[in-house]
Enzyme design. Structure first.
Site: not given
Length: 598
Positions: A318, A245
């Protein structure tokens, strides 16, 4: 709500014909021809839209709160989900709790119906594939009163494929009743790195064979309930010390190591008929030395996943807003490169307008062929057909009430959870605590924010459950980083108590949680600890006489730990990961399979 006949009419003749098709459109050449005809009638803009799965703020598709309208205008340039669909013809929408999509079951079902209605009323409108991250454990977007089940590592500790499948069946049935047809679960990563900051207890464990079996079981559970499962994060995110992330992890496994450690769960998922596989924003030089993240790697997605593993289902990236995929290329290049690599669904780009136009322009410029888009659109439509979205895009309030958070489901969650709690340490047979000798209990420790709308906080849940089991328990939250004043308060509260239970959360060598436990041990009151996230905490607290691993701080797992503490049930869980010594990480303190009982 439109009738079924209206829905079918709105989706045009060829789409309506799919309503009478078989469950598996890909396996029936007649149905596949119908889908191909449908694709041939779509405009280029509609095809591009089908490949995107986008976030949108609000509890309603047409009438969200003003703050959510403002957020949508700022981030997406539209006011509502309905406007998002009309402008970009997106094929999917992802729900998040922080986007205010998941307040309660009836609201979620209403949002899902509103999304479908907004799409199906458009010319050549198609049903939308609604998705979310409902892994259970520490990652879940739908909270109470829906059933919250043990997470992956807890199920790994339970070791039961039947329980894993049952958890998937229950979770899938409830999602489907809410109008969510694609779940970004199970996690197929093998967590071989205790320092992994992003996977950890989201993984079933560190043994590839055990993980593979549980992944396959969950796939069958979810998909048996009519929800597409998604194995993630290919080619394997289990051995990283960087969170994708916020950074760009590099996996240094050799090709041989990857084949032995990372590949087995994905192979098992494919054998189990997995509907979708999610990519990882990680670099794996042994599979692709170019330096590209796997999400953008043709050698990894097309060469390995589709070629070597023989996977022909949907590949979803993702989130494209994550830093791991944005470090090398701009936001206008990422979606184009993902499609060229072999992805089908482009998840949650930071700017949909930039990404959508980038794909459109790449086709117009000849960098991407329309035939390449057609491949991915066809895979997405096949999945929608398999899930019954052409025939039954809507859900009902009665269906929600009949399925979501039922007593049978809640009881099953409790039964599964109490087979997962792992007893790591029991010096002097301190456990189980006796109501005669340890009646007055103080519960202290970490109270991380609820991951999934549970009642929490964990210290309160532990104390309440112990009290219901005949103890007199009080709770004092001391946090993940207790100050000296907080530690002194806990020591004072321990006076006169017969036992102290400490909830620990990711204890490190420098954590003040260690100081808290040391101070409580110095009082002479027996101290028991419960790891409410990573089981590795036990290595940092060697003097504690009793230690349990709960693997999550959701209510279902915390209550199960309390029942084990009280001796209401015997501990049955076994460590699914090894715990290394704190003073010598090369040596194993507790191996895979360790677990005591009464």
């Amino acid at each position: 709500m439109p009738s079924r006949r209206t829905v079918l009419a709105a989706t045009a003749g060829v789409t309506a014909a799919l309503a009478t098709g078989t469950e598996n459109a890909h396996g029936d050449s007649r149905d596949d021809r119908r889908l191909r005809t449908l694709v041939s009638r779509m405009s280029l803009e509609e095809k591009v839209g089908q490949l995107f799965v986008m976030r949108v703020y609000g509890h309603s598709a047409t009438a969200p709160d003003q703050a959510d309208i403002d957020a949508n205008l700022k981030e997406i340039g539209v006011r509502t989900a309905a406007e998002l669909i009309a402008k970009y013809r997106v094929g999917g929408i992802i729900y998040f709790s922080w986007a205010h999509n998941t307040r309660d079951p009836h609201q979620i079902a209403g949002l899902s119906n509103g999304i479908q209605k907004a799409s199906l009323r458009l010319p050549r409108g198609l049903p939308v594939l609604v998705s979310t991250d409902q892994e259970h454990g520490i990652v879940a977007r739908v909270g109470r009163p829906a059933t919250l089940l043990p997470g992956a590592m807890a199920l790994g500790a339970g070791g039961s494929r039947a329980d894993a499948r049952e958890a998937g069946r229950i979770g899938g049935a409830e999602l489907r009743a809410l109008g969510v047809r694609q779940d970004y679960a199970p996690v197929a990563d093998v967590n071989v790195n205790p320092a992994n900051p992003v996977i950890g207890v989201r993984s079933f464990g560190a043994d590839p064979t055990a993980v593979a079996g549980l992944v396959a079981a969950q796939v069958k559970g979810y998909q048996g309930s009519g929800v597409a499962a998604t194995a993630k994060h290919f080619p394997g995110h289990g051995d990283t010390a960087v969170d994708s992330h916020y950074g760009f992890p590099v996996i240094e496994h050799t090709r041989k190591q990857w084949t032995a450690l990372d590949a087995p769960p994905f192979r098992a998922a494919i054998r189990a008929g997995i509907d979708s596989i999610m990519t990882a924003h990680i670099m794996v030089p042994a599979l692709d030395p170019s330096g590209d993240p796997a999400t953008l790697s043709h050698p990894i997605l097309t060469g390995v996943l589709r070629g070597e593993l023989g996977y022909d289902g949907v590949v979803v990236t993702d989130s494209l807003a994550m830093e791991g995929v944005r470090t090398k290329y701009g936001d206008d290049r990422v979606p184009v490169l993902a499609l060229k690599a072999g992805a089908d669904q482009l998840l949650n780009p930071p700017s949909l307008d930039v990404a959508w136009h980038a794909v459109l322009n790449a086709v117009r410029a000849g960098e991407l062929t329309e035939a390449r888009l057609d491949e991915s659109v066809l895979r997405v439509l096949r999945l929608k057909a398999k899930l019954g979205l052409f025939e039954q895009p809507y859900v009902s309030k009665a269906g929600v009430d009949r399925v979501v958070g039922t007593g049978a489901h809640l009881r099953a969650a409790d039964r599964i959870a109490q087979r997962t709690t792992t007893l790591l340490v029991n010096k002097g047979r301190l456990l189980p605590l006796s109501r005669r000798t340890h009646k007055k209990v103080l519960v202290v420790g970490a109270d991380p924010a609820s991951p999934s709308g549970t009642t929490g906080p964990p210290t309160t849940v532990l104390a309440a459950e112990l009290t219901s089991l005949g103890f007199t328990a009080t709770a004092l939250s001391t946090g993940t980083a207790p100050t000296r004043a907080t530690i002194d308060q806990a020591v004072a509260a321990a006076a006169g108590k017969d036992a102290v239970v400490v909830a620990t959360y990711n204890v490190t060598a420098g954590s003040s949680q260690r100081a808290l436990v040391s101070a409580l041990l110095a009082t002479g009151v027996p101290v028991v600890a419960v790891a409410v996230r990573n089981p590795y905490d036990v290595a940092q607290l060697p003097d504690v006489k009793g230690y349990l691993a709960a693997y999550s701080w959701t209510d279902v797992e915390v209550r199960a730990a309390a029942r084990v503490l009280a001796g209401r049930v015997a501990p049955r869980g076994k460590l699914p990961v090894p715990v290394q010594r704190a003073d010598d990480p090369a040596r194993v303190l507790y191996p895979i399979g360790h677990g005591l009982t009464y």
